[in-house]
Every structure is written in C-alpha cells, then in structure tokens.
Design an enzyme around this catalytic site. Structure first.
Site, PDB file in Angstrom:
ATOM      1  N   GLY A  58       1.721   4.110   2.362  1.00 17.32           N
ATOM      2  CA  GLY A  58       1.020   4.575   3.561  1.00 17.32           C
ATOM      3  C   GLY A  58       2.327   4.886   4.342  1.00 17.32           C
ATOM      4  N   CYS A  85       4.322  -0.281  -2.214  1.00 20.89           N
ATOM      5  CA  CYS A  85       4.949   0.085  -0.959  1.00 20.89           C
ATOM      6  C   CYS A  85       4.154  -0.363   0.312  1.00 20.89           C
ATOM      7  CB  CYS A  85       4.876   1.824  -0.770  1.00 20.89           C
ATOM      8  SG  CYS A  85       5.763   2.288   0.628  1.00 20.89           S
ATOM      9  N   TYR A  86       3.539   0.261   1.000  1.00 17.59           N
ATOM     10  CA  TYR A  86       2.748  -0.164   2.176  1.00 17.59           C
ATOM     11  C   TYR A  86       2.161  -1.546   1.921  1.00 17.59           C
ATOM     12  CZ  TYR A  86      -0.047  -0.703   6.248  1.00 17.59           C
ATOM     13  OH  TYR A  86      -0.459  -1.128   7.490  1.00 17.59           O
ATOM     14  N   HIS A 171       7.178   3.800  -6.154  1.00 15.53           N
ATOM     15  CA  HIS A 171       6.062   4.401  -6.371  1.00 15.53           C
ATOM     16  C   HIS A 171       5.841   4.335  -7.953  1.00 15.53           C
ATOM     17  CE1 HIS A 171       4.476   5.326  -2.585  1.00 15.53           C
ATOM     18  NE2 HIS A 171       5.731   5.416  -2.162  1.00 15.53           N
ATOM     19  N   GLU A 173       3.593   5.386  -9.639  1.00 18.44           N
ATOM     20  CA  GLU A 173       2.654   6.626  -9.855  1.00 18.44           C
ATOM     21  C   GLU A 173       3.298   7.923 -10.020  1.00 18.44           C
ATOM     22  OE1 GLU A 173       2.768   4.800  -7.122  1.00 18.44           O
ATOM     23  OE2 GLU A 173       2.336   6.328  -5.294  1.00 18.44           O
ATOM     24  N   ASP A 230     -16.346  24.892 -12.186  1.00 10.62           N
ATOM     25  CA  ASP A 230     -17.104  23.581 -11.556  1.00 10.62           C
ATOM     26  C   ASP A 230     -18.640  23.838 -11.815  1.00 10.62           C
ATOM     27  OD1 ASP A 230     -14.370  23.076 -10.953  1.00 10.62           O
ATOM     28  OD2 ASP A 230     -14.776  23.391  -8.869  1.00 10.62           O
ATOM     29  N   LYS A 378     -10.027  18.295 -11.186  1.00  8.14           N
ATOM     30  CA  LYS A 378     -10.217  19.607 -11.804  1.00  8.14           C
ATOM     31  C   LYS A 378      -9.818  19.549 -13.242  1.00  8.14           C
ATOM     32  CE  LYS A 378     -10.689  24.170 -10.862  1.00  8.14           C
ATOM     33  NZ  LYS A 378     -11.864  24.643  -9.684  1.00  8.14           N
TER      34      LYS A 378
END
Ligand code: XMP
Length: 522
Positions: A58, A85-86, A171, A173, A230, A378
């Site tokens: 964050g 992190c945060y 990070h 990710e 969708d 998506k």
C-alpha cells in the site's frame, strides 16, 4: 462459494496498485483467491473460511493519518499470513516492533540474499532477483520475528514461523520478481494447504449447480446480450443450468457495427443454442439521438432507451407469468474488477464517463441478480468460454462500448453517418485481422469526424468527411498506448476506406496515449 471456501486465500487490500495481481497470480496455479478491502469487518473474512491471508502492499506509511484502518485483531486469527511490503510494516507495527519512516521511497530491481530458508523460500536459490518497494522499514522486529533475507542495505524478509507469519518487503506478485510465483505457491499450497482445484471445469460445475438451485425447477431468467464476451459467457452458463427458461434479449440500438445485429443473432442461436429475442429498435434510438451532440447526453439517451426497450420486452415475458411462468432473475456479466473497484479501499474510482453496461437493471422490475462471473477476471472468463466450447470469434472480441458507434461519430449521430462509419470500421477491422493484429491490440477502430476537407479523386474534386483510425495497446483499458501499427497496414486501411467508402476522403491516425487522451473519442 461455499464448496471452495476452505481453499480460499483472502487478500486484504491496503491500496497497492499490485493487489489485483496477487489474486491473479494465486489463481494461475488454480487456487481460488479474493481481494477484500482491508477495512472489512473480520466476520466477513472469516465467513469465507480462508486457508490463509495475504496483506497487500500500500502507498501509505503506518504512521500516516490516512493509513487504511484495518483491524489489528486480524493478526490474532491464527491463520497463516503473508505480508507484502506495507503488509510487513503493518505486522511489525501492530505486533510490537518499530517501523521507521523513510524520506524517499525506492522502487526497482534488487538482489536479495536468503539467510534462512523458511517454508516461504523452500526450494529457492540463496540469491533472489526481486522487485523491491523500499520505503519505510522495520527498525526493530516484533517479538518472535527474525530476519530471513536481506538486500545489501535493507531487510527483505522476516518470519515468525511458530505464529505462521511471513512477510517480504518486495513484491512476489510482479513479473520482475523471478521466483515470485514459487513463493506464492509455497505460501498458498504448502503453508496454507489450499487445494489447487480452481479449474474451469470445477468453476463451471459448481456455478451451474448453484444457479440451478437458486432459480429452482420452474424459475425463469432474462439476460441482455451485447454479443461481447462477458454477457455471452454468462448467458451460456445460465442456459447450461436452466436451458430454455433463460430468455436472452438482444437489442439493435442502431449504432452497432456493420452486420452485427444479424451475425450476433446467428451465433447466439445456431452455435450457442440460446433462446434469443432480437429487437430491432434502431429507429427508436436514432430518432432519440437526432440533434444530440453532447457525448454524455448521447450516453444517457442510449442508456435510458435501452432500459425502456429491455423493460418492454421483459414486461411481455412477465405477462406470461399468468401462464405459469415466473421471471424473477436477471443475468448480468459483471466481472471481478468491477466488484473490487466498487469496494476498494479508496472507494469507487472517480467516474470520468458515465459508463453504463448493457443489461442495466430497470429498477422497478424487482428482479434478482445472477452474476455468474462476479469472481472472475476477463482472461478467466475467456478460459471458461473455451471450456464451454464457445467460438473464438466471441471470446476474442475486442471491447465495444455500450453506446457503440454513437461515441465514435463526433457531433450529431445521423443514419447517414452511422452507415458511413460502419463501412469504414468494417474495413479497419478486416485489415487489422488480415495483418494478424486483432488480438494483439486492445482495441482498433474507426472514428468519423464531421469536418469536411477537400480532396481529389480521378478528375473530380471531393469535399467529404475525415476518418480517424485508433488502435491502442492496453492491459485493462485504464491506461493505453497508441499502437505502432505497421505502415503497410495503415496504408491498406487508408486507401481502402478512401476508395471504398463514399463520404470519406481523408484518413488520419490517432497517436495519443491514455492519459492524457481517452481510448474513445467521446
Ligand atoms: P475510455 O474512452 O474511457 O475507454 O478510455 C475505456 C474503455 O471503456 C470503453 N468505454 C465504454 N464502455 N460504455 C461502455 O460500456 C461506455 O459508455 C464506454 N465508454 C468507453 C472503451 O471502449 C474502452 O474499452
């Protein structure tokens, strides 16, 4: 989804731009994960019976007044926890350590040396290449924690394995962290014991069963189809559950692409075997659009008219209730990013355009919602569509705005201008497809500018409209770069449009990125 609950990883969002990415990465190895704002009451987290919790990064410092207010009791839940992190600072600050603020934040590549191979680093080399987010740092660790990895000048990871708590300053990710996926897998699968059963087959089976149960043996549902990915995937899933008791409504709003009204109907009926009511309301829409030049007003006119048409059609179906049917459900193709966006830690993002989606719920209809794609991104919707054996042509379709060509005709929308733009757009799409670029760009289309310029064709002077070509590359439509289309493709598009479309004598290429531009011209 109760059937999956014990394998869910809950990600608490402290506002990092990468939070959604954590969920995607974990889902990539077939573990179900959801993002919740860090401010949710703990009961909501526990209701999901999570196998583990990730505290995201964050932008704030734990000392900021504006720092997101998460309940520190979450650290006492006893569930395996990974702070990123945060998240590391949140753990340290609330468990009795000391975080010190740094004047400057640093982002970038860093080399991390693993000092202790905790379960998080199991199977990884001693040196890791990571994407660091180095702002505040832990000066004193909370009791029980130890440093497990460092960069040359900072703590990179800590852990208190007895309390099932791990935290990293970088990070895992983001793709720049080479072994990030392994770390997330170590956490979700080995540490939390989450099952890797979040597969398209599993999703389809549980979703279909759930819809069947919700709607019951005699209930009916309606769905507004746009022809896009969708709404089509949502409709096919619901049809798999309740068959012909789903009625799809497909409206021609007069600003669809060339031949789209016919083509979509054909695909939906012949290939997807959906029960489709097609309503050609183009005259109704175009007459309401006459004289309207303001972009937002166009959107409102189309949005309202869509609801009116949809309402009329739904009323006809509701009238059949007397005959023993009951339409109580409305199917919508809402995706996960829409859900997260509207509940994010920052609150709903600033509305720049009043986007309305096909199938907007007429408020007084009192229909209950079925949103089978609410948990998906998506690309996951496309994976489900593939598993449902839906045609690639639908699954790979570029996004198309609800107000259609109306926001690609600058100024007033007239039937003549729609016809001109449909022709130009069809050529643009055909040439982009021929060059094999249709799936590589996010969107590619033609825009009609109602300014006339002088040209010459054969021996004749022409005085006609200008057409702008827009092609952008993007991850999610929020930001975009103009696409560097090869000159030959631009040449083919331009020469075909000028020679084949009456009413256009000049073609230009839009080289504006977003921001500061938007993707659409209105
Ligand atoms: P902009 O033009 O805001 O577009 O950069 C971002 C993405 O949203 C689509 N878009 C819309 N979609 N109704 C929609 O359903 C709308 O009014 C609308 N306006 C823009 C646009 O095509 C792009 O993918």
């Amino acid at each position: 989804m109760p059937a999956l609950a014990s394998s869910t990883i809950v990600i608490l969002d402290f506002g990092s731009q990468y939070t959604q990415l954590i969920a995607r990465r974990i889902r990539e190895f077939n573990v179900f994960s959801v993002v919740l704002p860090c401010t949710v009451p703990l009961e909501r987290v526990l209701a999901l019976q999570p196998a583990g919790i990730v505290l995201s990064g964050g932008p704030s410092s734990v000392y900021d007044d504006a720092a997101p207010k998460a309940d520190p009791k979450l650290l006492e839940l006893g569930l395996p926890m990974l702070g990123i992190c945060y998240g590391l600072q949140f753990m340290t600050h609330h468990l009795g350590g000391k975080v010190v603020s740094a004047n400057a934040r640093e982002y970038g590549h860093a080399e991390v040396h693993v000092e202790e191979t905790t379960k998080l680093f199991h199977g990884l080399p001693q040196t890791l290449e990571v994407w660091m987010s180095h702002g505040d740092h832990a000066e004193k660790l909370a009791p029980g924690f130890k440093v497990t990895a460092r960069t040359a000048n900072a703590i990179a990871a800590i852990a208190d394995e007895s309390r099932k708590m791990w935290a990293v300053q970088f990070h895992p990710e983001v793709a720049h962290t080479k072994q990030g996926m392994e770390m997330l897998r170590n956490f979700a699968v080995d540490i939390c014991g989450a099952k890797q059963d979040w597969t398209p087959e599993h999703f389809i089976a549980t979703t279909v069963a759930k819809i069947r149960e919700q709607v019951g043996p005699t209930g009916h549902a309606i769905c507004g189809l746009s022809g896009g990915v969708d709404s089509s995937v949502a409709a096919v899933l619901v049809a798999k559950a309740i068959g012909d008791r789903l009625t799809c409504i497909f409206v021609n709003n007069g600003v669809l692409r060339k031949d789209e009204f016919a083509k979509v109907q054909q695909t939906m009926r012949d290939e997807l075997h959906l029960n489709v009511v097609a309503v050609d309301a183009s005259e109704r829409f175009l007459s309401k659009l006459a004289g309207v030049t303001d972009p937002e007003k166009k959107r409102k006119v189309i949005g309202n008219e869509f609801i009116a048409v949809f309402d009329d059609e739904a009323a006809k179906l509701l009238a059949a209730e007397a005959a023993g049917e009951s339409v109580a459900w409305l199917v919508q193709g809402t995706l996960y990013p829409d859900v997260i966006e509207s509940s994010s830690v920052h609150g709903p993002s600033h509305v720049i355009k009043s986007h309305h989606n096909v199938g907007g719920l007429p408020e007084d209809m009192k229909l209950k919602l079925i949103e089978p794609l609410r948990d998906l991104f998506k690309d996951e919707v496309r994976r489900i569509g593939r598993d449902l054996e839906m045609p690639e042509e639908i699954l790979e379709r570029q996004p198309f705005p609800g107000p259609g060509l109306a926001v690609r005709i600058l100024g007033e929308v007239t039937p003549e201008r729609v016809a001109i733009l449909q022709e130009a757009d069809a050529i643009c799409t055909a040439e982009i497809k021929r060059a094999g670029l249709y799936r590589k760009v996010w969107q590619s289309f033609a825009v009609l500018l109602p300014v006339k310029s002088v040209g010459v064709m054969g021996d004749q002077r022409t005085y006609a409209y200008t057409c702008a070509i827009r092609a952008v590359e993007s991850e999610d439509g929020m930001t975009a770069d103009w696409a560097a289309l090869p000159y030959e493709v631009l040449r083919a598009i331009s020469s075909r449009i000028v020679s084949e479309v009456r009413g256009i004598n000049r073609v230009v290429y839009d080289i504006t990125s977003k921001p500061p531009g938007t993707i659409e011209w209105e």
